[in-house]
Design a protein around this motif. Structure first.
Motif, short mmCIF file in Angstrom:
data_model
loop_
_atom_site.label_atom_id
_atom_site.label_comp_id
_atom_site.label_asym_id
_atom_site.label_seq_id
_atom_site.Cartn_x
_atom_site.Cartn_y
_atom_site.Cartn_z
N SER A 183 3.78 -0.91 -9.67
CA SER A 183 2.64 -0.79 -10.95
C SER A 183 1.33 -0.15 -10.53
CB SER A 183 2.66 -2.14 -11.56
OG SER A 183 1.90 -3.28 -10.72
N ASP A 184 1.24 -0.69 -9.16
CA ASP A 184 -0.14 0.08 -8.56
C ASP A 184 0.01 1.41 -8.66
OD1 ASP A 184 -1.33 -2.64 -8.12
OD2 ASP A 184 -0.06 -2.61 -6.11
N TYR A 185 1.09 2.14 -8.28
CA TYR A 185 1.34 3.49 -8.46
C TYR A 185 1.26 4.08 -9.95
CZ TYR A 185 3.65 8.18 -8.27
OH TYR A 185 3.67 9.48 -8.43
N LEU A 186 1.64 3.58 -10.80
CA LEU A 186 1.62 3.90 -12.05
C LEU A 186 0.45 3.77 -12.63
CD1 LEU A 186 4.94 2.24 -13.54
CD2 LEU A 186 4.50 4.59 -12.86
N GLN A 187 -0.47 3.02 -12.22
CA GLN A 187 -2.03 2.72 -12.47
C GLN A 187 -2.89 3.59 -11.73
OE1 GLN A 187 -2.78 -1.50 -12.91
NE2 GLN A 187 -1.03 -1.82 -14.32
N GLY A 188 -2.34 4.28 -10.83
CA GLY A 188 -2.95 5.35 -10.11
C GLY A 188 -4.17 4.54 -9.08
N PRO A 203 -4.40 3.17 -2.75
CA PRO A 203 -3.70 2.44 -1.85
C PRO A 203 -4.55 1.59 -0.76
CG PRO A 203 -2.52 4.49 -1.92
CD PRO A 203 -3.89 4.48 -2.68
N ALA A 204 -5.45 2.54 -0.21
CA ALA A 204 -6.37 1.74 0.88
C ALA A 204 -7.19 0.55 0.02
CB ALA A 204 -7.52 2.77 1.18
N ALA A 205 -7.56 0.67 -0.86
CA ALA A 205 -8.40 -0.57 -1.79
C ALA A 205 -7.49 -1.76 -1.92
CB ALA A 205 -8.90 -0.20 -3.02
N ILE A 206 -6.01 -1.44 -2.26
CA ILE A 206 -4.95 -2.33 -2.59
C ILE A 206 -4.96 -3.00 -0.95
CG2 ILE A 206 -2.69 -2.83 -2.86
CD1 ILE A 206 -3.02 -0.76 -5.12
N ALA A 232 0.92 -1.35 -0.07
CA ALA A 232 -0.04 -0.13 0.14
C ALA A 232 0.90 1.18 -0.08
CB ALA A 232 -0.74 -0.01 1.06
N ARG A 233 2.07 1.23 0.73
CA ARG A 233 2.82 2.48 0.77
C ARG A 233 3.60 2.70 -0.77
NH1 ARG A 233 7.37 1.76 4.89
NH2 ARG A 233 8.03 3.36 3.64
N LEU A 234 3.75 1.42 -1.31
CA LEU A 234 4.38 1.74 -2.75
C LEU A 234 3.35 2.50 -3.74
CD1 LEU A 234 6.77 -1.37 -3.01
CD2 LEU A 234 7.47 1.09 -3.20
N ALA A 235 2.11 1.73 -3.47
CA ALA A 235 0.99 2.29 -4.33
C ALA A 235 0.67 3.62 -3.93
CB ALA A 235 -0.46 1.48 -3.78
N ALA A 236 1.10 4.45 -2.91
CA ALA A 236 0.98 5.85 -2.74
C ALA A 236 1.95 6.62 -3.30
CB ALA A 236 0.87 6.16 -1.10
N GLY A 237 3.08 6.07 -3.72
CA GLY A 237 4.04 6.83 -4.34
C GLY A 237 5.52 6.14 -4.15
#
Length: 97
Positions: free
Chosen positions: A61-66, A69-72, A32-37
């Protein structure tokens, strides 16, 4: 020969089941932290061997796809434990988003 093999299988089967919700939350928090930035490190130094530098950048890739983070986090915890997180990601005291 069957005895040791059956003992190994019996010991391995519980490891395949869901983990506790606490362990799942910790395992999913980093994703989730990596999805935030992106996260990174820049280091520079000098010594008798001359100047040296190091750069490390981690982007998911979660960050690049926007993705949110909470849903992930919620999906990951549920998939690993079979239970929802005990508290939402944004309510965690260690969340800095």
């Amino acid at each position: 020969m069957r005895g040791p093999l059956l003992a190994f299988i019996a010991a391995a089967v519980p490891a395949c089941g869901p983990m506790s919700v606490e362990r799942a939350e910790e395992a999913c928090f980093d994703r989730a932290r990596l999805a935030a930035g992106p996260r990174g490190l820049v280091a520079m130094g000098a010594g008798s061997g001359g100047a040296q530098g190091k750069v490390a950048l981690e982007i998911s890739s979660d960050y690049l796809q926007g993705r949110d983070p909470a849903a992930i986090y919620e999906t990951c915890v549920y998939r690993k434990s079979g239970l929802p997180p005990r508290r939402p990601l944004y309510d965690r005291p260690d969340w800095k988003g």
